[in-house]
Motif scaffolding. Sequence first.
Motif, PDB file in Angstrom:
ATOM      1  N   SER A  90      56.350 -57.166  12.046  1.00 54.64           N
ATOM      2  CA  SER A  90      57.136 -56.023  12.499  1.00 54.64           C
ATOM      3  C   SER A  90      56.227 -54.847  12.848  1.00 54.64           C
ATOM      4  O   SER A  90      55.205 -54.619  12.199  1.00 54.64           O
ATOM      5  CB  SER A  90      58.125 -55.598  11.418  1.00 54.64           C
ATOM      6  OG  SER A  90      59.086 -56.599  11.191  1.00 54.64           O
ATOM      7  N   ASN A 104      57.913 -54.769  21.631  1.00 61.36           N
ATOM      8  CA  ASN A 104      58.537 -55.750  20.751  1.00 61.36           C
ATOM      9  C   ASN A 104      59.096 -56.930  21.549  1.00 61.36           C
ATOM     10  O   ASN A 104      59.586 -56.777  22.665  1.00 61.36           O
ATOM     11  CB  ASN A 104      59.641 -55.104  19.923  1.00 61.36           C
ATOM     12  CG  ASN A 104      60.771 -54.534  20.759  1.00 61.36           C
ATOM     13  OD1 ASN A 104      60.548 -54.034  21.854  1.00 61.36           O
ATOM     14  ND2 ASN A 104      61.976 -54.586  20.261  1.00 61.36           N
ATOM     15  N   PRO A 108      64.878 -55.288  16.082  1.00 59.93           N
ATOM     16  CA  PRO A 108      64.909 -55.190  14.622  1.00 59.93           C
ATOM     17  C   PRO A 108      66.033 -56.077  14.079  1.00 59.93           C
ATOM     18  O   PRO A 108      67.182 -55.976  14.509  1.00 59.93           O
ATOM     19  CB  PRO A 108      65.189 -53.706  14.371  1.00 59.93           C
ATOM     20  CG  PRO A 108      64.655 -53.019  15.586  1.00 59.93           C
ATOM     21  CD  PRO A 108      64.932 -53.961  16.724  1.00 59.93           C
ATOM     22  N   ASP A 171      63.052 -61.627   5.931  1.00 58.62           N
ATOM     23  CA  ASP A 171      63.820 -61.694   7.174  1.00 58.62           C
ATOM     24  C   ASP A 171      64.991 -62.650   7.010  1.00 58.62           C
ATOM     25  O   ASP A 171      64.841 -63.772   6.507  1.00 58.62           O
ATOM     26  CB  ASP A 171      62.932 -62.168   8.320  1.00 58.62           C
ATOM     27  CG  ASP A 171      61.917 -61.122   8.737  1.00 58.62           C
ATOM     28  OD1 ASP A 171      62.333 -59.996   9.065  1.00 58.62           O
ATOM     29  OD2 ASP A 171      60.710 -61.438   8.744  1.00 58.62           O
ATOM     30  N   GLY A 195      61.794 -51.711  10.090  1.00 56.40           N
ATOM     31  CA  GLY A 195      60.820 -51.911  11.159  1.00 56.40           C
ATOM     32  C   GLY A 195      61.384 -51.690  12.553  1.00 56.40           C
ATOM     33  O   GLY A 195      62.552 -51.398  12.746  1.00 56.40           O
ATOM     34  N   VAL A 198      59.586 -57.098  16.185  1.00 60.96           N
ATOM     35  CA  VAL A 198      58.320 -57.828  16.059  1.00 60.96           C
ATOM     36  C   VAL A 198      57.536 -57.742  17.359  1.00 60.96           C
ATOM     37  O   VAL A 198      58.108 -57.872  18.452  1.00 60.96           O
ATOM     38  CB  VAL A 198      58.581 -59.303  15.695  1.00 60.96           C
ATOM     39  CG1 VAL A 198      57.291 -60.114  15.706  1.00 60.96           C
ATOM     40  CG2 VAL A 198      59.260 -59.396  14.327  1.00 60.96           C
TER      41      VAL A 198
END
Length: 239
Positions: A90, A104, A108, A171, A195, A198
Amino acid sequence: MKKLILGTAILALSAGIASASEVVRMGTEGAYPPYNFINDAGEVDGFERELGDELCKRARLTCEWVTNEWDSIIPNLVSANYDTIIAGMSITKERDEVIDFTQNYTQPDPSGYLALTGSDPDLKGGIIAAQTGTIQAAHIASSGATLVEFATPDETIAAVRNGEADAVLADDAYLRPIAEENDDLEMLKKTELLGGGVGMGLRESDRDLRAKFDAAIASMKADGSLNKLIMKWEIGPGF
């Protein structure tokens, strides 16, 4: 708008792209399904293997996969033992002070709690397990609960089973399949949104490489192929 974004991404990919002879070492953990894991053939597999291969193809890069334990994955990137981190990492302010991130490639996604079936753990004052160096561990440490950290995600599950921890926070995409496959474990209703999604981690000096992967990720968002991978591997909400 999508056509404009796609066109911009294609131009970025075609301008100044390295030849296919450039080798990029893709660092991952290989122990966090469905993001990344080692399959029966002993090869890196999962959402990020499929994603990474496609990103390298679009960026015209030859990529090799390298596995590294999670707790030293950032130091070994900085030490140039590989060139990227693509390991369910993250994007956080603290990590961004040490390494650089692409945009990302997941939204999220909620972190969930896993506990023994029928238990009623105290998530505010109990003992909660998390993998070392994760956003979940940082959250527990600041929540008032007692944090117990483990080097691997498998060890966090074992801690719940053997009574070392009341629950584990990780997660949702990692924990939920485990709960579905094991009658002695269940997901709790409470979730945490942590976060900024990713992304790929890179050394701060590798700006050109980051730009190439950024363009490739943007092109996959624009043409819908990234959402297809997210749905295939049940990672979370798409773009």
